[in-house]
Design a protein around this motif. Sequence first.
Motif, PDB file in Angstrom:
ATOM      1  N   THR A 107       0.834  -1.089  -0.001  1.00  0.00           N
ATOM      2  CA  THR A 107       0.028   0.090  -0.113  1.00  0.00           C
ATOM      3  C   THR A 107       0.918   1.253   0.059  1.00  0.00           C
ATOM      4  O   THR A 107       0.659   2.333  -0.791  1.00  0.00           O
ATOM      5  CB  THR A 107      -1.019  -0.158   1.240  1.00  0.00           C
ATOM      6  N   ILE A 193      -4.661   2.486  -7.485  1.00  0.00           N
ATOM      7  CA  ILE A 193      -4.852   3.798  -6.851  1.00  0.00           C
ATOM      8  C   ILE A 193      -4.648   5.039  -7.748  1.00  0.00           C
ATOM      9  O   ILE A 193      -4.970   5.978  -7.580  1.00  0.00           O
ATOM     10  CB  ILE A 193      -3.401   3.816  -5.789  1.00  0.00           C
ATOM     11  N   THR A 220      -2.734  15.366   2.566  1.00  0.00           N
ATOM     12  CA  THR A 220      -3.412  14.806   3.738  1.00  0.00           C
ATOM     13  C   THR A 220      -4.922  15.446   3.590  1.00  0.00           C
ATOM     14  O   THR A 220      -5.806  14.473   4.276  1.00  0.00           O
ATOM     15  CB  THR A 220      -2.634  15.104   5.153  1.00  0.00           C
ATOM     16  N   THR A 223      -5.711  14.548  -1.584  1.00  0.00           N
ATOM     17  CA  THR A 223      -5.483  13.437  -1.903  1.00  0.00           C
ATOM     18  C   THR A 223      -5.960  12.246  -1.301  1.00  0.00           C
ATOM     19  O   THR A 223      -6.609  11.276  -1.774  1.00  0.00           O
ATOM     20  CB  THR A 223      -4.109  13.227  -2.216  1.00  0.00           C
ATOM     21  N   LEU A 224      -5.496  12.221   0.087  1.00  0.00           N
ATOM     22  CA  LEU A 224      -5.863  10.879   0.798  1.00  0.00           C
ATOM     23  C   LEU A 224      -7.439  10.661   1.077  1.00  0.00           C
ATOM     24  O   LEU A 224      -7.944   9.661   0.609  1.00  0.00           O
ATOM     25  CB  LEU A 224      -5.436  10.887   2.337  1.00  0.00           C
ATOM     26  N   PRO A 225      -8.182  11.690   1.190  1.00  0.00           N
ATOM     27  CA  PRO A 225      -9.494  11.694   1.437  1.00  0.00           C
ATOM     28  C   PRO A 225     -10.413  11.335   0.119  1.00  0.00           C
ATOM     29  O   PRO A 225     -11.155  10.579   0.168  1.00  0.00           O
ATOM     30  CB  PRO A 225      -9.947  13.055   1.890  1.00  0.00           C
ATOM     31  N   LYS A 228      -9.385   7.668  -1.260  1.00  0.00           N
ATOM     32  CA  LYS A 228      -9.683   6.517  -0.336  1.00  0.00           C
ATOM     33  C   LYS A 228     -10.615   5.499  -0.875  1.00  0.00           C
ATOM     34  O   LYS A 228     -10.342   4.370  -0.533  1.00  0.00           O
ATOM     35  CB  LYS A 228     -10.317   7.395   1.028  1.00  0.00           C
ATOM     36  N   PRO A 229     -11.837   5.764  -1.359  1.00  0.00           N
ATOM     37  CA  PRO A 229     -12.558   4.697  -2.110  1.00  0.00           C
ATOM     38  C   PRO A 229     -11.841   3.810  -2.996  1.00  0.00           C
ATOM     39  O   PRO A 229     -11.684   2.456  -2.769  1.00  0.00           O
ATOM     40  CB  PRO A 229     -13.611   5.127  -3.007  1.00  0.00           C
ATOM     41  N   LEU A 231      -8.475   3.264  -2.681  1.00  0.00           N
ATOM     42  CA  LEU A 231      -7.352   3.072  -2.114  1.00  0.00           C
ATOM     43  C   LEU A 231      -7.882   1.593  -1.134  1.00  0.00           C
ATOM     44  O   LEU A 231      -7.283   0.608  -1.184  1.00  0.00           O
ATOM     45  CB  LEU A 231      -6.861   3.834  -1.091  1.00  0.00           C
ATOM     46  N   MET A 232      -8.981   1.888  -0.620  1.00  0.00           N
ATOM     47  CA  MET A 232      -9.614   0.801   0.186  1.00  0.00           C
ATOM     48  C   MET A 232     -10.149  -0.326  -0.515  1.00  0.00           C
ATOM     49  O   MET A 232      -9.728  -1.378  -0.066  1.00  0.00           O
ATOM     50  CB  MET A 232     -10.903   1.295   0.838  1.00  0.00           C
ATOM     51  N   GLY A 303     -14.700   1.122   5.062  1.00  0.00           N
ATOM     52  CA  GLY A 303     -14.897   2.053   4.216  1.00  0.00           C
ATOM     53  C   GLY A 303     -14.669   1.510   3.020  1.00  0.00           C
ATOM     54  O   GLY A 303     -14.354   2.266   1.880  1.00  0.00           O
ATOM     55  N   SER A 343     -13.252   3.163  -8.246  1.00  0.00           N
ATOM     56  CA  SER A 343     -13.293   2.173  -7.354  1.00  0.00           C
ATOM     57  C   SER A 343     -14.317   1.067  -7.989  1.00  0.00           C
ATOM     58  O   SER A 343     -13.955  -0.102  -7.842  1.00  0.00           O
ATOM     59  CB  SER A 343     -13.760   2.300  -5.909  1.00  0.00           C
TER      60      SER A 343
END
Length: 348
Positions: A107, A193, A220, A223-225, A228-229, A231-232, A303, A343
């Motif tokens: 990851t 990703i 932070t 990008t991350l928020p 996230k879909p 990424l998870m 999530g 996603s």
Amino acid sequence: MAKMKQARSAAWLIAPAMIVLTVVIGYPIVRAVWLSFQADKGLDPTTGLFTDGGFAGFDNYLYWLTQRCMSPDGTVGTCPPGTLATDFWPALRITLFFTVVTVTLETILGMVMALIMSKEFRGRALVRAAVLIPWAIPTAVTAKLWQFLFAPRGIINELFGLNISWTTDPWAARAAVILADVWKTTPFMALLILAGLQMIPKGTYEAARVDGASAWQQFTRITLPLVKPALMVAVLFRTLDALRMYDLPVIMISASSNSPTAVISQLVVEDMRQNNFNSASALSTLIFLLIFFVAFVMIRFLGADVSGQRGTEKNRRRWRRPGRKGAAVAGAGVGITGAAVASEVASS
């Protein structure tokens, strides 16, 4: 009436696919569960013939979970050393260890690779193609390649002047398997990703830079928020794949259940080779329940939005709230929808 006709037409269209899935996936699962409650054929000491074991209840499950074995005289006790059941808990710990370490490393590295490949620079297409090469190589070929590298007098030891027994020392063997798995599967994580990163509007970052946000704050807070879909979903797919790892440790290190890298899938194959098909079915069912539990937890609580509906609904609620203003917020709303779509595409 029109909706009923449309639903009926949709049902007829998906019926062939559902029938194929039921035959290919549903029947083997049901058959394995049914066999797990049957006793394996044994040798009758009086007649010397193999007899059908019949219904065994949870004996096959207790065999693995509690190492409970039946002796030839019919008494039940603890399995003697060397029985496959005694390797269950060590193999489960090794499997979970491999899963946590490999998925974490993949990851992190996948995010770094995706961030690099999302930038615009000369030769980006060549870099993307080169990154995907390890993932395109068959796992058996990858295992033999790394087995050659980690041989006692292989390239790794000779190049760095080491004298490590990579295939016999427990922790060295596990490190070798982890390194090989990370090398092969990180491009898969990076690809999923990257799909989420490309759906984030560039205007979001431009608005953040105008507001004075640093590179770390952009990563932070934006990008991350927004990624996230995707990424998870990538973490979910990779976790489920790691839990059923088999060919890499078997080919690289050893197929024996006593191997320092033995995983639970190896016990299933080894049990089948000993003609214990019903107890092997019980272990396969336990692996299935473990994977199902992990998938449920990740989808329900962490999530992992496989369908993309959760992110879409969250985006709708965001747009309904009053007082939202600014280009960054508008871009974030669009980005959430794009990441959810990415996603969904990745999971299909």
